[in-house]
Design a protein around this motif. Sequence first.
Motif, PDB file in Angstrom:
ATOM      1  N   GLY A 114       0.782  -1.221   0.000  1.00 34.36           N
ATOM      2  CA  GLY A 114       0.000   0.000   0.000  1.00 34.36           C
ATOM      3  C   GLY A 114       0.814   1.271   0.000  1.00 34.36           C
ATOM      4  N   VAL A 115       2.119   1.164  -0.161  1.00 34.45           N
ATOM      5  CA  VAL A 115       3.005   2.335  -0.191  1.00 34.45           C
ATOM      6  C   VAL A 115       3.261   2.711  -1.642  1.00 34.45           C
ATOM      7  CG1 VAL A 115       5.225   3.272   0.535  1.00 34.45           C
ATOM      8  CG2 VAL A 115       4.073   1.570   1.958  1.00 34.45           C
ATOM      9  N   ARG A 116       3.294   4.041  -1.911  1.00 36.41           N
ATOM     10  CA  ARG A 116       3.549   4.517  -3.271  1.00 36.41           C
ATOM     11  C   ARG A 116       4.649   5.562  -3.247  1.00 36.41           C
ATOM     12  NH1 ARG A 116      -1.898   5.838  -3.075  1.00 36.41           N
ATOM     13  NH2 ARG A 116      -1.456   7.969  -3.753  1.00 36.41           N
ATOM     14  N   LEU A 117       5.339   5.674  -4.390  1.00 34.75           N
ATOM     15  CA  LEU A 117       6.257   6.781  -4.628  1.00 34.75           C
ATOM     16  C   LEU A 117       5.543   7.737  -5.573  1.00 34.75           C
ATOM     17  CD1 LEU A 117       9.885   5.384  -5.183  1.00 34.75           C
ATOM     18  CD2 LEU A 117       9.092   6.870  -3.348  1.00 34.75           C
ATOM     19  N   PHE A 118       5.301   8.961  -5.111  1.00 31.63           N
ATOM     20  CA  PHE A 118       4.632   9.958  -5.928  1.00 31.63           C
ATOM     21  C   PHE A 118       5.563  11.153  -6.079  1.00 31.63           C
ATOM     22  CE2 PHE A 118       1.930  13.708  -6.479  1.00 31.63           C
ATOM     23  CZ  PHE A 118       1.127  13.318  -7.537  1.00 31.63           C
ATOM     24  N   ASP A 119       6.003  11.383  -7.307  1.00 26.56           N
ATOM     25  CA  ASP A 119       6.911  12.492  -7.576  1.00 26.56           C
ATOM     26  C   ASP A 119       8.187  12.397  -6.731  1.00 26.56           C
ATOM     27  OD1 ASP A 119       7.450  14.677  -9.145  1.00 26.56           O
ATOM     28  OD2 ASP A 119       6.604  16.127  -7.745  1.00 26.56           O
TER      29      ASP A 119
END
Length: 654
Positions: A127-132
């Motif tokens: 559920g972890v994301r890298l955004f920008d």
Amino acid sequence: GDVRAGGFWAALVRMGVLVPREAQEIARAEEFLWRVRNRLHAKATRRSDRLTFDQQEAIALELGYGPREGSRMADDEPAARAAAAERMMQDYYVHARAVTRSREQILARATPPRRRGKPAEVHLAGGVRLFDGQVTLDPLRLELDPPLAFRVYAACISENAPVLPFATDAIVRAAADPEFCARLRASAEAAELFVRLVCAVPEVRTRSGSMLRELHDVGLLLAMIPEFLPVTGRVHHDVYHVYTVDVHSVAAVDCLRALCRGDLGHEHALASRLAAEIARPRPLFLATLLHDVGKGYPDESGSRKNHSLVGARMCGGILPRLGLTAEEVEEAVALVEQHLTMYHVATRRDLDEPATAQDFTEQLRGREGLRDLYLLTVVDLSTTSPTAMTAWKSRMLEELYFAADAHLAGGQKPIADDARLERVRERARALGREGPDGSTAALDAFLVSMPERYLLANAPASVVTHAALSASRGSAAVALDVLPHRHEGVVELCVVAEDRPGLLARIAAAITASRLEVLAAQVYSREPGGGAPTEAVDVFLVRDRGDSAAFAERAVTRLRRDLAALESGETTARELLGERGGRRERATPAVSTEIVLDDRASPRHTIIEVFARDRPGLLHAVAQELYELGLDIALSKINTEGTRVADVFYVTER
């Protein structure tokens, strides 16, 4: 105070900048700070925003922080005033922390993102994301999956990326919910990730550069260890402890991390080497985090003086909940219980006594326990205040470590590491050969005649200077010199004189008359040989009470003149001190006086420990009293902790 009544904070709630709980929190902080500030202004009859120690005590009593109903203490007792000030200042720091956190959140929410083009998004596991290029999460999933908060910070390390302010915001709001925190504590995954993050050594891209501080700032530290709440914002009403207990505890863990990375090799060479050899980091890191947790809780008698024992018992309940094994819990509990022991032995006991290392090591869990306790002691002392870890204390701790390690290893000579002593002698000789004539004859004689504890406690450059001073004294009554010190405004003063009864009292009188303050002292004697009388070589760390950085040159001439007059009998200490009035000291908290006698720790001496408030002339007064009682001082360890002294004298009847 009540945001429902309208006003600025209520307007921010309507705009969606704050949620009602956050607005209530900052409104309460505002009300508290105004109440304290208004009382400061009323007392001074002008604008005055400095909350000094005496003002803390007075305002705390006025605001109702005095002794609880049924307490035996009266409001005017120093202990009651100090306790009231500590309770009020804890509220102050909690409110100030709320203001800081709210400010950062508001600014983060109001700051538009800086980017060019369409932002890239990468889905990581769990559920972890890298955004920008920043770690983030879905706040709706966070409510259903509390360990996600820790996965975000684990990704912060593994991806070497900062956390998106939006994600931080979501975690802060979730961690403020008691039900969310309860579910977090019930999760084995959350416990495992939390411990892993506490023990993480690499640099991290958080706002402060500290993973543990970030966990504390967002509320996850308190979520996992609610027992930490009573020490959050807790202060010591003294000059020595300059940080709140929670800030100090987090800083101690960060210092341990820096030692493990090798960042402090120049300042703490031995500790850095030992930190690289840590076999079981979890007990040491968790013990470092929790070593002062007992300060928030009284013992069975209601006293808060036994925080080591109280904290050790608490760790026995906290650490199994975090998933540590029974053996790890046992190790951490022992470290918390003993975290002051090594410091007290090093600064208050004669390390030349064989019994000192033997008694000390009986309390340890082998050589690994010794290493961990040494590291905990170093990081604890280094983060107590910016000046708490002096060069003298550092060398005493090292000497005790080597003595205890040799004893545990079954060495024949537990109190001195022969190889280490020889290295000190060789470095001193090498420096001596660099002198004007290149001769080391006088230095060699000095090295042979000085006790081993002197060689272990002093840097080779200092040894060379002391030897030259001894050789230059000739028939003069006294010789002295000063050496620079790494702390600004502090110098090392060496006094060489014929060792006669009452010498320490006379030196202390001259130092006091020169308006200098003794921070630490080492007292030695040597037999020069050739029928010459015994010579004293006494080393003092001194500073100007006015905090002047350029006092040394001015003070040396006066010191030399006064000491010569005292040794020749031209004047007395009473006359010298009477000629020069003291200056007014700034108001500081009261310090209780305590005298401890110990005739068992040393087979040849009685040990007298003096704990009292520091003041000009105190060392002279104590040394003079011992002289008048017919006692010879064989060893003295002078230790100043803020405005409190812990002076130790090994004495025999003259």
